[in-house]
Design an enzyme around this catalytic site. Structure first.
Site, PDB file in Angstrom:
ATOM      1  N   ARG A  54      32.560 148.272 -38.263  1.00  0.00           N
ATOM      2  CA  ARG A  54      32.786 147.926 -36.950  1.00  0.00           C
ATOM      3  C   ARG A  54      31.157 148.174 -36.392  1.00  0.00           C
ATOM      4  O   ARG A  54      30.517 148.344 -36.973  1.00  0.00           O
ATOM      5  CB  ARG A  54      33.754 148.990 -36.472  1.00  0.00           C
ATOM      6  CG  ARG A  54      34.110 150.153 -37.086  1.00  0.00           C
ATOM      7  CD  ARG A  54      32.817 151.179 -37.047  1.00  0.00           C
ATOM      8  NE  ARG A  54      32.501 151.542 -35.734  1.00  0.00           N
ATOM      9  CZ  ARG A  54      31.358 151.683 -35.227  1.00  0.00           C
ATOM     10  NH1 ARG A  54      30.093 152.083 -36.439  1.00  0.00           N
ATOM     11  NH2 ARG A  54      31.169 151.942 -34.061  1.00  0.00           N
ATOM     12  N   GLY A  55      31.258 147.917 -35.005  1.00  0.00           N
ATOM     13  CA  GLY A  55      30.020 147.934 -34.232  1.00  0.00           C
ATOM     14  C   GLY A  55      29.463 146.329 -34.217  1.00  0.00           C
ATOM     15  O   GLY A  55      29.331 145.780 -35.320  1.00  0.00           O
ATOM     16  N   ALA A  56      28.973 145.970 -33.149  1.00  0.00           N
ATOM     17  CA  ALA A  56      28.904 144.649 -32.776  1.00  0.00           C
ATOM     18  C   ALA A  56      27.916 144.168 -33.811  1.00  0.00           C
ATOM     19  O   ALA A  56      28.326 142.992 -34.495  1.00  0.00           O
ATOM     20  CB  ALA A  56      28.260 144.625 -31.357  1.00  0.00           C
ATOM     21  N   ARG A  91      38.299 139.964 -34.198  1.00  0.00           N
ATOM     22  CA  ARG A  91      37.963 141.050 -33.183  1.00  0.00           C
ATOM     23  C   ARG A  91      37.570 140.193 -31.868  1.00  0.00           C
ATOM     24  O   ARG A  91      36.513 139.537 -32.134  1.00  0.00           O
ATOM     25  CB  ARG A  91      37.081 142.302 -33.511  1.00  0.00           C
ATOM     26  CG  ARG A  91      37.900 143.177 -34.455  1.00  0.00           C
ATOM     27  CD  ARG A  91      36.789 144.438 -34.641  1.00  0.00           C
ATOM     28  NE  ARG A  91      37.229 145.038 -33.554  1.00  0.00           N
ATOM     29  CZ  ARG A  91      36.781 146.433 -33.210  1.00  0.00           C
ATOM     30  NH1 ARG A  91      35.702 146.690 -34.047  1.00  0.00           N
ATOM     31  NH2 ARG A  91      36.785 147.104 -32.320  1.00  0.00           N
ATOM     32  N   GLN A 203      34.732 157.529 -33.143  1.00  0.00           N
ATOM     33  CA  GLN A 203      33.566 157.010 -33.972  1.00  0.00           C
ATOM     34  C   GLN A 203      32.331 157.875 -33.259  1.00  0.00           C
ATOM     35  O   GLN A 203      31.615 157.987 -34.298  1.00  0.00           O
ATOM     36  CB  GLN A 203      33.188 155.654 -33.284  1.00  0.00           C
ATOM     37  CG  GLN A 203      34.161 154.381 -33.578  1.00  0.00           C
ATOM     38  CD  GLN A 203      35.260 154.300 -32.696  1.00  0.00           C
ATOM     39  OE1 GLN A 203      35.608 154.982 -32.185  1.00  0.00           O
ATOM     40  NE2 GLN A 203      35.739 152.856 -32.666  1.00  0.00           N
ATOM     41  N   ASP A 244      28.796 145.703 -26.919  1.00  0.00           N
ATOM     42  CA  ASP A 244      29.504 144.646 -27.604  1.00  0.00           C
ATOM     43  C   ASP A 244      29.329 143.348 -27.200  1.00  0.00           C
ATOM     44  O   ASP A 244      29.497 142.383 -27.752  1.00  0.00           O
ATOM     45  CB  ASP A 244      30.925 145.233 -27.728  1.00  0.00           C
ATOM     46  CG  ASP A 244      31.022 146.422 -28.533  1.00  0.00           C
ATOM     47  OD1 ASP A 244      31.118 147.288 -28.136  1.00  0.00           O
ATOM     48  OD2 ASP A 244      31.224 146.055 -29.785  1.00  0.00           O
ATOM     49  N   ASN A 254      31.456 147.771 -23.464  1.00  0.00           N
ATOM     50  CA  ASN A 254      31.392 148.809 -24.529  1.00  0.00           C
ATOM     51  C   ASN A 254      32.359 149.620 -24.867  1.00  0.00           C
ATOM     52  O   ASN A 254      33.524 149.618 -24.052  1.00  0.00           O
ATOM     53  CB  ASN A 254      29.856 149.664 -24.333  1.00  0.00           C
ATOM     54  CG  ASN A 254      29.441 150.555 -25.736  1.00  0.00           C
ATOM     55  OD1 ASN A 254      29.219 149.911 -26.661  1.00  0.00           O
ATOM     56  ND2 ASN A 254      29.464 151.853 -25.520  1.00  0.00           N
TER      57      ASN A 254
HETATM   58  O1  MRU Z   1      35.361 149.341 -31.960  1.00  0.00           O
HETATM   59  P1  MRU Z   1      34.031 149.573 -32.305  1.00  0.00           P
HETATM   60  O2  MRU Z   1      33.842 150.774 -33.270  1.00  0.00           O
HETATM   61  O3  MRU Z   1      33.631 148.312 -33.216  1.00  0.00           O
HETATM   62  O4  MRU Z   1      33.005 149.684 -31.213  1.00  0.00           O
HETATM   63  C1  MRU Z   1      31.670 149.702 -31.293  1.00  0.00           C
HETATM   64  C2  MRU Z   1      30.905 149.980 -29.998  1.00  0.00           C
HETATM   65  O5  MRU Z   1      31.555 150.076 -28.795  1.00  0.00           O
HETATM   66  C3  MRU Z   1      29.453 150.305 -30.179  1.00  0.00           C
HETATM   67  O6  MRU Z   1      29.065 151.233 -29.241  1.00  0.00           O
HETATM   68  C4  MRU Z   1      28.759 148.903 -29.908  1.00  0.00           C
HETATM   69  O7  MRU Z   1      29.397 147.912 -30.986  1.00  0.00           O
HETATM   70  C5  MRU Z   1      27.455 148.549 -29.821  1.00  0.00           C
HETATM   71  S1  MRU Z   1      26.957 148.787 -31.651  1.00  0.00           S
HETATM   72  C6  MRU Z   1      25.549 148.893 -32.017  1.00  0.00           C
END
Ligand code: MRU
Length: 366
Positions: A54-56, A91, A203, A244, A254
């Protein structure tokens, strides 16, 4: 970055040369460091949708390797189309997913099917390496902001609040919001990080705290509602979060709750900065509140919580009254007017179209 002192990335080609891909299973952290092997498009799509990754930026990198795994089986146009469609549906909010898929499509579609798999592997590897370099540069640019705060702190300790996980676990390495913190640590600046727990999937508590601990960065986990109080009492010098999806005009999607932190920061005169690579900018959108697709996830993510028992086993338990409905919105949008600046791999700019175009002039309309 380090796990148990060993340099690790979040995704890498399996060492046996099979073409499979390996990831750290983030659903097992912080209680176990487990590696999962992705051997098919379905494995990659599942890893993204159940949030093993996960994470963009990492979602984008995993999608790129998902295309490779699909082409290894069948490099026809029809299978390429189907793989892109499957991965795009995993997603909705992080635009790095669509960006990485477009990059892969561009790299392989003009080629004969026999040449596509090799080219896809090469491009997926580049996407990962480019992300690492972008995050490293974000760290350097963000370090300049942190340095300016040091003289203002009587005790020399710069206190930074972050929400969700935008560290190296959310990218391929280094991270976005945490990269400046790691750069500051390397530069010998004393840092303390307030880590929002980040309900419902925690997270912050599970991932940000884990990686800061592994890197030896001073931190404390706080309940999500604590940040405003800390800001009122001058315990926060800077808020840094990831993104994101960032619109052309600087609105930032985000993790849910980010907007409330931005409001509190605005009210208390605390700089609220967002760190993101160029692959997170959606140049086609202007108004983030209106136009960014916001993911809604299963209510069960709110209604249950997992944790480690005294005997070491990890269990999931119900925390809500049986039958009470719940609403699980995964992201929110912080309007550009609440964002003090954006940190990108190309430098720091205002959260505005003019600011972004000063760094990405090639995006000016013809
Ligand atoms: O749902 P997630 O865990 O994928 O969400 C991640 C976030 O919101 C992060 O803050 C965002 O992707 C920035 S990642 C470098």
């Amino acid at each position: 970055m380090l796990i148990e002192g060993r340099p690790t990335r979040t995704i890498w080609p399996a060492a046996d040369g099979s073409g499979d891909v390996e990831i750290l299973d983030q659903t097992r952290l912080p209680h176990a460091v487990a590696v999962v092997r992705l051997a098919s498009l379905a494995d990659a799509a599942k890893a993204i949708s159940v949030m093993q990754v996960r994470g963009a930026p990492l979602i984008g990198a995993t999608a790129a390797y998902g295309v490779c795994l699909a082409l290894r089986e069948d490099a026809s146009d029809a299978n390429l189309d189907s793989a892109l469609k499957t991965l795009l549906a995993t997603r909705p909010t992080a635009v790095n997913l669509a960006w990485a898929l477009a990059e892969m499509d561009r790299a392989v579609r003009p080629l004969a099917p026999a040449d596509r798999y090799g080219a896809a592997r090469a491009r997926a590897g580049e996407i990962c390496d480019e992300d690492v370099e972008a995050c490293r540069r974000i760290g350097d640019h963000g370090l300049d902001l942190i340095r300016k705060i040091v003289p203002r702190r009587a005790d020399g300790v710069v206190k930074i609040l972050t929400h969700c996980n935008a560290g190296w676990l959310a990218a391929v390495d280094w991270g976005t919001a945490l990269a400046p913190i790691y750069a500051a640590q390397a530069a010998g600046i004393d840092i303390h990080v307030w880590v929002d727990e980040t309900r419902p999937r925690n997270q912050g508590a599970a991932l940000t705290a884990f990686e800061l601990g592994q890197q030896g960065v001073s931190h404390a986990i706080i309940a999500d509602n604590t940040g405003g109080h800390l800001m009122q009492h001058e315990e926060v010098d800077l808020v840094i979060v990831g993104s994101d999806r960032t619109t052309r005009e600087g609105d930032v999607a985000n993790k849910i709750g980010t907007y409330l932190k931005a409001l509190a920061a605005h009210d208390n005169g605390v700089p609220f900065v967002v760190a993101l690579p160029g692959s997170t900018i959606d140049w086609a959108l202007r108004d983030g509140v209106r136009d960014i697709p916001i993911e809604e996830r299963a209510a069960s993510e709110l209604a249950t919580i997992s944790g480690r028992m005294g005997d070491g086993s990890v269990v999931s338990i119900d925390i809500y009254p049986a039958g009470s409905p719940a609403l699980n919105i995964a992201f929110d949008v912080t309007p550009a007017r609440l964002v003090s600046s954006l940190i990108t791999e190309r430098g720091v700019c205002a959260a505005s179209e003019a600011g972004l175009l000063s760094l990405y002039p090639e995006r000016r309309a013809p």
